[in-house]
Design a protein around this motif. Structure first.
Motif, PDB file in Angstrom:
ATOM      1  N   CYS A  28      24.155 -18.733   1.485  1.00  9.81           N
ATOM      2  CA  CYS A  28      24.661 -17.877   2.557  1.00  9.81           C
ATOM      3  C   CYS A  28      23.686 -17.777   3.725  1.00  9.81           C
ATOM      4  N   SER A  29      22.415 -17.956   3.486  1.00  7.41           N
ATOM      5  CA  SER A  29      21.460 -17.947   4.596  1.00  7.41           C
ATOM      6  C   SER A  29      21.777 -19.064   5.577  1.00  7.41           C
ATOM      7  N   HIS A  32      24.999 -18.056   7.419  1.00 10.32           N
ATOM      8  CA  HIS A  32      24.724 -17.023   8.407  1.00 10.32           C
ATOM      9  C   HIS A  32      24.006 -17.612   9.626  1.00 10.32           C
ATOM     10  N   ARG A  36      28.411 -18.036  10.276  1.00 11.51           N
ATOM     11  CA  ARG A  36      29.538 -17.865   9.352  1.00 11.51           C
ATOM     12  C   ARG A  36      29.296 -16.680   8.433  1.00 11.51           C
ATOM     13  N   TYR A  37      30.207 -15.745   8.457  1.00 11.17           N
ATOM     14  CA  TYR A  37      30.223 -14.573   7.590  1.00 11.17           C
ATOM     15  C   TYR A  37      31.643 -14.399   7.084  1.00 11.17           C
ATOM     16  N   CYS A  59      29.714 -14.861   1.545  1.00 12.89           N
ATOM     17  CA  CYS A  59      28.680 -14.675   2.570  1.00 12.89           C
ATOM     18  C   CYS A  59      28.960 -13.485   3.479  1.00 12.89           C
ATOM     19  N   GLU A  60      29.308 -12.382   2.871  1.00 12.53           N
ATOM     20  CA  GLU A  60      29.519 -11.158   3.641  1.00 12.53           C
ATOM     21  C   GLU A  60      28.188 -10.658   4.170  1.00 12.53           C
ATOM     22  N   PRO A  61      28.195  -9.980   5.325  1.00 12.69           N
ATOM     23  CA  PRO A  61      26.941  -9.430   5.835  1.00 12.69           C
ATOM     24  C   PRO A  61      26.452  -8.297   4.925  1.00 12.69           C
TER      25      PRO A  61
END
Length: 64
Positions: A28-29, A32, A36-37, A59-61
């Motif tokens: 997810c890093s 992001h 992309r989230y 990959c939610e914030p």
């Protein structure tokens, strides 16, 4: 010789979907960093390990 060329073409065509199925981000890093989230389940960039709470979004914030 024609048979050999056809066999190679079939082998290459069969290998193409595997490359297309590879997810574009390792984590997810990376997603992001690319902006992309909340990647939905039907998006090619989605992968289950990125969806930590199982709600269908990867990959939610992080909550603030």
């Amino acid at each position: 010789m024609i048979f050999t060329v056809a066999a190679v073409a079939v082998a290459v065509a069969g290998a193409a979907p595997a490359a297309a199925e590879a997810r574009p981000y390792k984590n997810c890093s990376q997603a992001h960093a690319d902006g992309r989230y909340n990647i939905p389940r039907d998006d090619p960039a989605y992968w289950p390990e990125g969806d930590r709470d199982g709600d269908g979004l990867a990959c939610e914030p992080k909550p603030r």
